[in-house]
Design an enzyme around this catalytic site. Structure first.
Site, PDB file in Angstrom:
ATOM      1  CG  ASP A   1       1.858 118.786-130.963  1.00 57.08           C
ATOM      2  OD1 ASP A   1       2.137 117.572-130.783  1.00 57.08           O
ATOM      3  OD2 ASP A   1       1.182 118.989-132.131  1.00 57.08           O
TER       4      ASP A   1
ATOM      5  CD  GLU B   1       7.905 114.548-130.370  1.00 55.50           C
ATOM      6  OE1 GLU B   1       6.565 114.352-130.066  1.00 55.50           O
ATOM      7  OE2 GLU B   1       8.016 115.447-131.239  1.00 55.50           O
TER       8      GLU B   1
ATOM      9  CG  ASP C   1       0.099 113.086-135.024  1.00 61.30           C
ATOM     10  OD1 ASP C   1      -0.654 113.522-133.967  1.00 61.30           O
ATOM     11  OD2 ASP C   1       0.934 113.692-135.766  1.00 61.30           O
TER      12      ASP C   1
END
Length: 796
Positions: A480, A483, A544
């Protein structure tokens, strides 16, 4: 007043680059406003700043055809304004250098320009903006050293141009003024570089191919400018959620956390694009790029690069050719394990092994085929505080849980992230060992530690933690975030965040995939961020998504766009992530989710179908069973994708490049090469569907449709699912997990309207070899080279 003056000046040239003014240092502002952490960098701003010096590619100063290299003369210019009837336009004029001492520098430098021919369909273009040749270093973006091809033939006209041609196209270098021209095998223009003289008046409507030297720090960046044709369409650039065709858009290739697929920001930017005219381009850089595809000038493609050197790979051919050639350069996806194609059940989050057992029991009780249970942020002692240890109070025997669930046909997936807050127990250790990205002072750029994956010692520390979990039997790690690598950070590679920010997702993906492969022998991760090269390490999911029709639409666009950027495998959170999914939306999203390469229910609770109602359990089961029965088709198509660089979720034009209508569709997709899926993006039981030329058979009803636009009702499974005429789709007996499937018995279902033969692909997990199977319709004769005696076939 100084800042105000700069704003006035740069505001005058918005037509050149389509930006807001910029008056501060490059890394502190973003198109003229203070840089907001984790928002995409707009690299176009500096290319309209009058304080910068511009160098236009002017002529071919020298060239050696035997070595395919020479020098381009770059003529020095500055920009100024010209007033005409109360309109200020921009004019470029040659500039006499004022640098001191003058004899130490070149007013109009002649700098390196090289061509390499990799295959008959692939060529490489490299340019420098400095006389200093960069040191050779391996690129983590490339799968290996590109090859060499000797089939390109050179012809020369000493006074005009040099042309290299292969069986698939040509590149011409015009000498004065310098220009590159790309053509296809028939001599049709694909694209060419923009020259100063191409402007139709004294004003500069479009800057030519150029680089700048910034006034504030003397750093350099390139701006390649190419022509766009009136009918041209551009696709790719990563997992982009905006319109699939990028013409008319400005696309920022800079990894961000957009917190959903509803904006122009991207978790997975990729510096690659392809054109419907028959070419593709890979910009081999990790620096930010802003691609202006006709957004500010409808006839120009402006590539505003952060990089000071140019390294482009150009590919010639139709979409399948381009994807195959591109993924030969950056690497094709590894084949994920069979179990990963099954159902992943998750929510944010399961907090205990008791919940894990209960989910497994309910999945089997309700006969919902499934293979993976994912534990998100709550498996540690403190939610979100990653320490790679199961909470002792809530997971008293994690090893037994993993073993028990595996015996029931379930793998375990675990969440983690590469950021460590000051209260994380590893925070002091990471600081003490210096395993983090640093700022200009050598300290923390953020409050959190951000692991520096360019540091081999960091990778070793991290892989020891991940490896321990894989050795316990954990099937996959959720990779996860990734970025937000500091843009102003200093990395162990010796580079700053300008070049490492976008590489961070790739290094992160690679670190997890490598240790998983080393320990388990399987290549599987579940990652959110990516860059060019990440496709080698499947798989990635869409982030998401909002629990809305737009969340569903954005997810589909993102998946299609990522597939057009070299990624074979992709998933998304079925129903969306942010809040509890409305049942009606969840129902419509299910077939889209299960007819993707990988299928995961995840998000705010409840995600489990039995927590809705019995009818919804039936709907969920029906979509899951559809995929499990189709597993031989899914697995074989996946295998072909790994060999050819194709996506499982595939834009229609990849299969039908000669069908003009297929290039316009972005709300349908091919699931593999033979099944067309049109999700119900909005409420309703039917929708308009574009069908490429030919005949199509409804998978659920058997009804036959002709090509063109049709209004089609969904079946019991709420989606339109159609099969190409002449397809033999392999099915398998229903099982509750992939481990229980009987691959010795395959049922070939024939979908035939006008065709006299049906064919398809079969790949057995036991050998991972791809086989083409054909069936003669009139007598049902099966031909399956390489599978003789290995399978019991049934036909219907």
């Amino acid at each position: 007043m100084k800042n105000r003056k700069c704003i006035i000046l740069t505001g005058l040239v918005c037509a050149l680059s389509g930006f807001a003014p910029n008056s501060e240092a490059q890394l502190q502002t973003n198109a003229g406003v203070p840089y907001l952490l984790n928002v995409a960098k707009d690299m176009s701003a500096d290319f309209g700043d009058f304080t910068n010096i511009f160098f236009f590619a002017d002529e071919l100063a020298s060239f050696d055809e035997t070595r395919n290299e020479g020098r381009i003369l770059w003529r020095r210019y500055n920009l100024f304004t010209r007033q005409a009837f109360n309109t200020n336009t921009v004019v470029a004029r040659p500039l006499r250098m004022l640098d001191f001492p003058g004899r130490s520098y070149e007013n109009n430098p002649a700098l390196s320009f090289k061509l390499d021919f990799i295959t008959p369909r692939t060529l490489r273009i490299r340019m420098l903006t400095t006389p200093v040749e960069p040191k050779e270093e391996a690129s983590v973006m490339l799968a290996g050293e590109p090859g060499k091809d000797n089939t390109w033939k050179v012809t020369r006209n000493d006074s005009v141009m040099i042309t290299y041609a292969s069986a698939y196209g040509s590149i011409s270098i015009e000498r004065r003024p310098w220009r590159i021209v790309l053509r296809d095998a028939q001599g049709n223009l694909l694209t060419k570089t923009q020259r100063l003289r191409d402007n139709d008046s004294t004003q500069v409507k479009i800057l030519p191919f150029n680089f700048i030297k910034r006034g504030h720090d003397n750093s350099r960046s390139l701006n390649p400018v190419f022509t766009l044709s009136p009918d041209e369409k551009i696709f790719g650039c990563g997992e982009s959620f905006t319109k699939l065709d990028k013409v008319g858009q400005k696309v920022h290739l800079f990894a961000t956390d957009p917190q959903g697929p509803e904006t122009d920001q991207m978790y997975k930017p990729v510096p690659f694009f392809m054109s419907n005219r028959g070419y593709g381009v890979f910009m081999h850089t990790s620096a930010p790029v802003t691609c202006d595809f006709g957004a500010t000038s409808i006839n120009a493609m402006k590539l505003f690069m952060g990089d000071e050197s140019l390294d482009f790979f150009v590919f010639l051919g139709e979409p399948k050719d381009v994807l195959n050639e591109y993924t030969d350069i950056v690497g094709k996806a590894a084949m994920p394990p069979l179990w990963s194609f099954g159902t992943w059940m998750s929510r944010i989050t399961y907090f205990s092994e008791k919940e894990g057992y209960e989910v497994a029991q309910n999945l089997r009780k309700h006969k919902i085929p499934s293979d993976v249970i994912h534990f998100d942020t709550g498996w540690f002692d403190v939610d979100w505080q990653c320490d790679y240890e199961f909470s002792p109070s809530r997971f008293p025997n994690p090893q037994k849980m993993i073993d028990d669930l595996k015996n029931e046909g379930f793998r375990i997936s675990l969440w983690q992230l590469p950021y460590f807050t000051p209260k994380n127990r590893f925070f002091p250790e990471l600081i003490d060992k210096g395993l983090y990205v640093k700022d200009s002072k050598g300290e923390l750029p953020y409050e959190d530690v951000v692991l520096d994956f360019s540091n081999p010692q960091t990778v070793a520390w991290y892989q020891e933690k991940i490896g321990k979990l894989i050795r316990m039997g954990v099937g996959a790690i959720k990779v996860d975030f990734g970025e937000a690598a500091p843009l102003n950070g200093l990395y162990a590679s010796g580079k700053t965040g300008l070049y490492e920010h976008n590489l961070y997702p790739l290094r992160y993906n690679k670190a997890v995939a490598d240790i998983t492969k080393e320990v388990s022998g399987q290549t599987i991760i579940w990652a959110r961020s990516a860059w060019a090269g990440s496709q080698r390490y499947p798989l990635h999911w869409g982030g998401d998504a909002a629990n809305t029709d737009y969340g569903m639409m954005g997810s589909l666009r993102g998946g299609l766009s990522l597939g057009l950027s070299g990624f074979s495998f992709w998933s998304h959170d079925i129903g969306g992530f942010v809040v509890s999914t409305p049942e009606e939306l969840y129902r419509r999203w299910l077939p889209f989710g299960f007819l993707s390469s990988h299928s995961r229910a995840h998000g705010a609770p409840p995600t489990e179908p039995w927590l809705y109602n019995e009818k919804f359990v039936q709907a969920f089961r029906q979509s899951a069973e559809l995929k499990y029965k189709l597993m031989p088709y899914v697995y074989a198509q996946a295998r072909e994708c790994t060999e050819k660089g194709l996506p499982m979720v595939r834009a229609l034009f990849v299969e039908f490049p000669d069908d003009a209508g297929a290039w316009l569709v972005e709300d349908e997709y091919m699931f593999g090469s033979q099944i067309l899926v049109a999700p119900l993006i909005q409420s309703g039981n039917s929708r308009a569907v574009y069908l490429p030329r030919g005949r199509w058979i409804d998978y659920q009803t058997g009804k036959v449709y002709n090509g063109g636009y049709q209004t089609i009702a969904a079946g019991a499974i709420p989606a339109i699912i159609l099969v190409r005429d002449g397809s033999a789709i392999p099915h398998i007996g229903l099982a509750q997990s992939t481990a229980q499937m009987d691959w010795g018995r395959i049922n070939l279902k024939l979908y035939v309207a006008d065709e006299t033969e049906a064919s398809g692909l079969v790949c057995l997990p036991s050998d991972n070899q791809l086989h083409r199977v054909s069936v003669r319709v009139k007598d049902k004769k099966v031909t399956a080279p390489g599978l003789e005696g290995k399978l019991n076939w049934t036909l219907n």
